[in-house]
Design a protein around this motif. Sequence first.
Motif, short mmCIF file in Angstrom:
data_model
loop_
_atom_site.label_atom_id
_atom_site.label_comp_id
_atom_site.label_asym_id
_atom_site.label_seq_id
_atom_site.Cartn_x
_atom_site.Cartn_y
_atom_site.Cartn_z
N PHE A 293 1.09 -1.40 0.00
CA PHE A 293 0.05 -0.02 0.01
C PHE A 293 0.87 1.26 0.05
O PHE A 293 0.88 2.10 1.13
CB PHE A 293 -0.92 0.07 1.23
CG PHE A 293 -1.87 -1.19 1.32
CD1 PHE A 293 -2.83 -1.15 0.44
CD2 PHE A 293 -1.63 -2.11 2.07
CE1 PHE A 293 -3.98 -2.28 0.67
CE2 PHE A 293 -2.55 -3.31 2.34
CZ PHE A 293 -3.53 -3.37 1.61
N PRO A 294 1.66 1.62 -1.15
CA PRO A 294 2.60 2.60 -1.07
C PRO A 294 1.92 3.96 -0.90
O PRO A 294 2.15 4.93 -0.45
CB PRO A 294 3.12 2.48 -2.58
CG PRO A 294 2.43 1.64 -3.05
CD PRO A 294 1.70 0.87 -2.45
N ASN A 295 0.60 4.17 -1.14
CA ASN A 295 -0.02 5.42 -0.96
C ASN A 295 -0.84 5.51 0.14
O ASN A 295 -1.46 6.62 0.60
CB ASN A 295 -1.39 5.32 -2.00
CG ASN A 295 -0.71 6.06 -3.48
OD1 ASN A 295 -0.13 7.12 -3.28
ND2 ASN A 295 -0.86 5.38 -4.53
N ASN A 296 -0.94 4.36 1.09
CA ASN A 296 -1.86 4.23 2.22
C ASN A 296 -1.10 3.90 3.39
O ASN A 296 -1.50 3.14 4.23
CB ASN A 296 -3.08 3.39 2.27
CG ASN A 296 -3.87 3.88 0.93
OD1 ASN A 296 -3.59 3.57 -0.25
ND2 ASN A 296 -4.76 4.53 1.14
N PHE A 297 0.31 4.12 3.39
CA PHE A 297 1.22 3.64 4.43
C PHE A 297 0.94 4.27 6.05
O PHE A 297 1.30 5.33 6.15
CB PHE A 297 2.65 3.63 4.22
CG PHE A 297 3.72 3.09 5.17
CD1 PHE A 297 3.48 1.88 5.40
CD2 PHE A 297 4.56 3.98 5.65
CE1 PHE A 297 4.31 1.18 6.41
CE2 PHE A 297 5.45 3.36 6.77
CZ PHE A 297 5.47 2.17 7.08
N LEU A 298 0.48 3.28 6.81
CA LEU A 298 -0.03 3.76 8.22
C LEU A 298 0.58 2.45 9.04
O LEU A 298 0.15 1.35 8.73
CB LEU A 298 -1.52 3.91 8.42
CG LEU A 298 -1.82 4.84 9.59
CD1 LEU A 298 -3.16 5.40 9.57
CD2 LEU A 298 -1.89 4.07 10.93
N LEU B 96 -10.93 -1.38 -0.74
CA LEU B 96 -9.37 -1.53 -0.78
C LEU B 96 -8.73 -0.41 -1.77
O LEU B 96 -9.58 -0.18 -2.36
CB LEU B 96 -8.81 -2.89 -1.04
CG LEU B 96 -8.94 -3.81 0.16
CD1 LEU B 96 -8.30 -5.13 -0.27
CD2 LEU B 96 -8.46 -3.52 1.70
N PRO B 97 -7.59 -0.03 -1.56
CA PRO B 97 -7.13 0.90 -2.70
C PRO B 97 -7.25 0.59 -4.03
O PRO B 97 -6.92 -0.65 -4.15
CB PRO B 97 -5.63 1.13 -2.01
CG PRO B 97 -5.69 1.15 -0.84
CD PRO B 97 -6.69 -0.18 -0.59
N GLY B 98 -7.51 1.28 -4.90
CA GLY B 98 -7.52 0.88 -6.20
C GLY B 98 -6.18 -0.04 -6.86
O GLY B 98 -6.32 -0.74 -7.84
N SER B 99 -5.31 0.35 -6.38
CA SER B 99 -3.90 -0.21 -6.58
C SER B 99 -3.63 -1.75 -6.62
O SER B 99 -3.09 -2.50 -6.69
CB SER B 99 -2.80 0.60 -5.96
OG SER B 99 -2.58 0.24 -4.57
N CYS B 100 -4.80 -2.25 -5.71
CA CYS B 100 -4.72 -3.70 -5.42
C CYS B 100 -4.69 -4.57 -6.36
O CYS B 100 -5.73 -4.36 -7.40
CB CYS B 100 -5.67 -4.11 -4.23
SG CYS B 100 -5.19 -3.28 -2.51
N GLU B 101 -3.98 -5.63 -6.65
CA GLU B 101 -3.82 -6.38 -7.77
C GLU B 101 -5.05 -7.36 -7.99
O GLU B 101 -5.56 -7.99 -6.87
CB GLU B 101 -2.64 -7.18 -7.96
CG GLU B 101 -1.61 -6.25 -8.00
CD GLU B 101 -0.16 -6.97 -7.86
OE1 GLU B 101 0.03 -8.13 -8.20
OE2 GLU B 101 0.93 -6.34 -7.47
N ASP B 102 -5.37 -7.62 -9.12
CA ASP B 102 -6.50 -8.58 -9.35
C ASP B 102 -6.49 -9.99 -8.59
O ASP B 102 -7.47 -10.64 -8.17
CB ASP B 102 -6.74 -8.91 -10.98
CG ASP B 102 -7.59 -7.57 -11.46
OD1 ASP B 102 -8.14 -6.63 -10.61
OD2 ASP B 102 -7.52 -7.42 -12.69
N GLY B 103 -5.28 -10.36 -8.83
CA GLY B 103 -4.96 -11.83 -8.49
C GLY B 103 -5.33 -11.95 -7.04
O GLY B 103 -5.84 -12.95 -6.62
N PHE B 104 -5.34 -11.01 -6.15
CA PHE B 104 -5.61 -11.11 -4.70
C PHE B 104 -7.06 -11.38 -4.65
O PHE B 104 -7.58 -12.19 -3.69
CB PHE B 104 -5.39 -9.76 -4.06
CG PHE B 104 -5.97 -9.67 -2.53
CD1 PHE B 104 -5.27 -10.66 -1.70
CD2 PHE B 104 -6.82 -8.95 -1.96
CE1 PHE B 104 -6.12 -10.80 -0.28
CE2 PHE B 104 -7.52 -9.04 -0.76
CZ PHE B 104 -6.89 -9.86 0.03
#
Lengths: 582, 582
Positions: A293-298, B96-104
């Motif tokens: 989560f590079p944009n949401n690092f908490l 979840l953030p939009g950057s999460c990959e489909d594979g998950f």
Amino acid sequence: MEGKANGPSENQAGRSVSGPTNPMVTPLLNDLYQFTMAYAYWKAGKHDERAVFDLYFRKNPFGGEYTIFAGLEECIRFIANFKLTEEEITFVRDSLPGSCEDGFFDYLRGINCSDVEVHAITEGSVVFPKVPLLRVEGPVAVVQLLETPFVNLINYASLVTTNAARHRFVAGKSKMLLEFGLRRAQGPDGGIGASKYCYIGGFDATSNVAAGKLFGIPLRGTHSHAFVSSFMSPDEIIEKSLKSSDGSHTSEDFVSLVQTWLSKIQWSKSLHGIFGETNQSELAAFISYALAFPNNFLALVDTYDVMRSGVPNFCAVALALNDLGYKAVGIRLDSGDLAYLSCEARKFFRTIEKEFGVPGFEKMSITASNDLNEETLDALNKQPFLFFEMKGHEVDAFGIGTYLVTCYAQAALGCVFKLVEINKQPRIKLSEDVSKVSIPCKKRSYRLYGKEGYPLVDIMTGENEPPPKVGERILCRHPFNESKRAYVVPQKVEELLKCYWPGSSGGDYPMVFGDVQCLNKRREDLPTLKDTRERCIKQLEQMRPDHMRRLNPTPYKVSVSAKLYDFIHFLWLNEAPVGELQ
Amino acid sequence: MEGKANGPSENQAGRSVSGPTNPMVTPLLNDLYQFTMAYAYWKAGKHDERAVFDLYFRKNPFGGEYTIFAGLEECIRFIANFKLTEEEITFVRDSLPGSCEDGFFDYLRGINCSDVEVHAITEGSVVFPKVPLLRVEGPVAVVQLLETPFVNLINYASLVTTNAARHRFVAGKSKMLLEFGLRRAQGPDGGIGASKYCYIGGFDATSNVAAGKLFGIPLRGTHSHAFVSSFMSPDEIIEKSLKSSDGSHTSEDFVSLVQTWLSKIQWSKSLHGIFGETNQSELAAFISYALAFPNNFLALVDTYDVMRSGVPNFCAVALALNDLGYKAVGIRLDSGDLAYLSCEARKFFRTIEKEFGVPGFEKMSITASNDLNEETLDALNKQPFLFFEMKGHEVDAFGIGTYLVTCYAQAALGCVFKLVEINKQPRIKLSEDVSKVSIPCKKRSYRLYGKEGYPLVDIMTGENEPPPKVGERILCRHPFNESKRAYVVPQKVEELLKCYWPGSSGGDYPMVFGDVQCLNKRREDLPTLKDTRERCIKQLEQMRPDHMRRLNPTPYKVSVSAKLYDFIHFLWLNEAPVGELQ
């Protein structure tokens, strides 16, 4: 599953109301005595007598002088779909004595709430003891069957909403409040209800995914201590590359980038000596979380040691992210002295900002979440200022669980449901304890506002009394204390009870509630969750501040009209047995 | 509805486990961070690493020294049917953030609990702090998704069962205990859960019809104050005839029969002057209730005045019923001084028995139900003896609501779920507060019994240590206090953790859990509710009495083996950062 069973099912014949959020809310979610009474009413031929019941509470919770009313929407969903299934009727039959006559079960088969009227205060309103939250009118046997579910649906909802509002009050408007209580709630929908009602009471978000899905409440959450300790060391990280935020370049070894930053921090002028080697399992966990989560690092920074490990590890990862154009969100503290640690962490961030020239690093968000409650929030906000330039604490967001959702300070609100009229005859319930005597009659209630715009007093009147008028002097009497009375000249008069369920008694267009078709023009729409939340926040802002104080708040006055006062005491004398002194 | 969604669905391929009682218990009844962590584990390629988590609590509730473990069956039902629907996966993706990959999300689609093992203490057992109630082993990302639902399902269940057991302890074995809490419970299934778990903890019945239907718990209930005040006078009773119990004759005017008895009582030698005219609305209500339930006449006698109206009215109806061969059940008191009023009522009954020669009338049952809790029960039982021949109170049955079901004295139990091993590496969670340091390693636990048959100590050992043996001396050490240790020679050794969910790891015959087919031979059957209740009652009886005292109970000892002790402290030193003093 809840989607299918309870999702809104629009009906072409008119508006429809979905069932209760929890499919376990059925007519059997009831005390047995509602069914034994229904049978006795039926056997006496009394079941269709028109009765009026008031639902109210006797005392504000948490030592305060106000309550927020919540749970109405679930009540309306319940009666809109009230119908006993054959299976339920069979179970009721098996639970009653064998001598009960068959006709009663045919009667049960036929009942619904088309002949019931519910007037209620709007959900999310500030409310006070003794003033009816709901006035429920209908055939006595049917209305009795609503008592237990209504009281169940309103008691906890109003209690936890009030608790949330009190937490918001002490936290102040600017803080983010997160409800984290699901795991400690009293059962699954204790958790789901808590999330919904804490949102109404002024919380900003919840950790509860199901509540997010059901109600559209914003969700928050990052990782736990277990995530941190599940890593051994950065060596185990295989995929080490991270593309920059704008996609223009890639760090092939983000792990090394972090490690370089960590040693820069450690050996920097201002920070040298604050910490030695940080925990490597924690560092690995933070790097992995940032890679995901590079944009949401908490990061949760207290698994090993906040200032010697968590905060330095966090800063190293945040600085590495910064190199790639990402902005870390912040840290979460879940143990220790939150005021002290938040100030220390803020100092550390400020030093990093100055030393390494990273604008905004000081403003990194700090969330705190260790067994917080209204008192600890209040105490945190009253921490003495440590330095001239520093506040008593540096927490931006509070995650609150156990004490909030279980209403630990007072785990129950005592709503009751009392018969006030049957067959147009007013009824009273006496008690040796005056606070338990009910206020008879089908009533109306009004909130009277003063010159400064604050509510001054709530007043109950008989149904057919003329309503209080703006600018006209009106005598407001304490219902049971002869000597307490006051004249009020209201600048604004608000009628409190609105029709949320008209039954089939009036109106000019058809509406469909569950299977019941109703004709009515007056029914109030159920507001959206957001509207209810806004109403709650606005109503709280309108209250005179002395009613809202945490310590020794001024009681808000609840009164009856002179006419109603006289009638109460006439009826009381009439019903109380006369003693025989010997 | 709950029947259809969650009823047991026997499967020909083998035994099957129904879903959770509440259909809202789904994989989304979870904290968001379980999903963010799952993503981070997946992204790091770590999601399938085998992890062991312990679920335990840190402190007994209610100032006591014991807890009852409950909620296991619901946990097993949950994992047996654990599967994310497409709709749920879509919601998680949106959260979840939009950057999460489909594979998950493909990964989420595929997961279930066939690869998870759950060892647990048997539900209904007496348990103690720090000793794992559950040991959950499986792929780390999947097991994390079980944390929130498990803790939610166990926290309140164990808390309210313990509360019920404590109420039973002070009430004594001979009293009837009725759970009347539905209306005050924290939400609908706070109520349903309370009914189930109070029954396990030793209550005899509930008022909650839904709980009666779901779990087969005996139901109790009669009528409320509203029923009493809904009548105006006996004149309104139209159908006045009542057939005798044996059907041999009919009283054509039961109302007059009651009125005759009332005046006989009033003018009787011993009772004259105690009361004047009784309340007529109450009399009418009692007569109507008796006409509806001649075999089950139990009257609430405090709507107007217990001794001047309620008890005389009740006796008149009971005597009239007696003439027709029916035996009234008794009275319920819901306000006032319960000890005093119950004694006065008993005296009244005794006088009636003597004066009118009605054998057994004195033994009429007296139920009390006004805001009772553990303390008031205890105080009632300690009332001084008023007369030589009279007990301090004469209550036979207690109806308990608010304080019982909301666990008002302590509204939450703090169960936690901690990682103790991953990839065969033991893990520890440190804290500045020693009581919050976790006990690492995949462990076994045993209860050691002494010569007198009482449990002496619980001991945790590493998984592969040889178990304690009967008659062999074993060193038991406090996990964190060096100086606290003792040798024990157990007369009986009981292994506490049993396999309730074997995953697909072993065994010789197929079983079907939800959609998951498992091979295993070791799985413990889930006991019936009755068996769990009996286990609870028996376990409590086996405890040494000083652990059970209400005031200053002796703590029960919880220990670790010498080998585990050494390892904990080795790991602690290893993980804690070394300070740099300046």
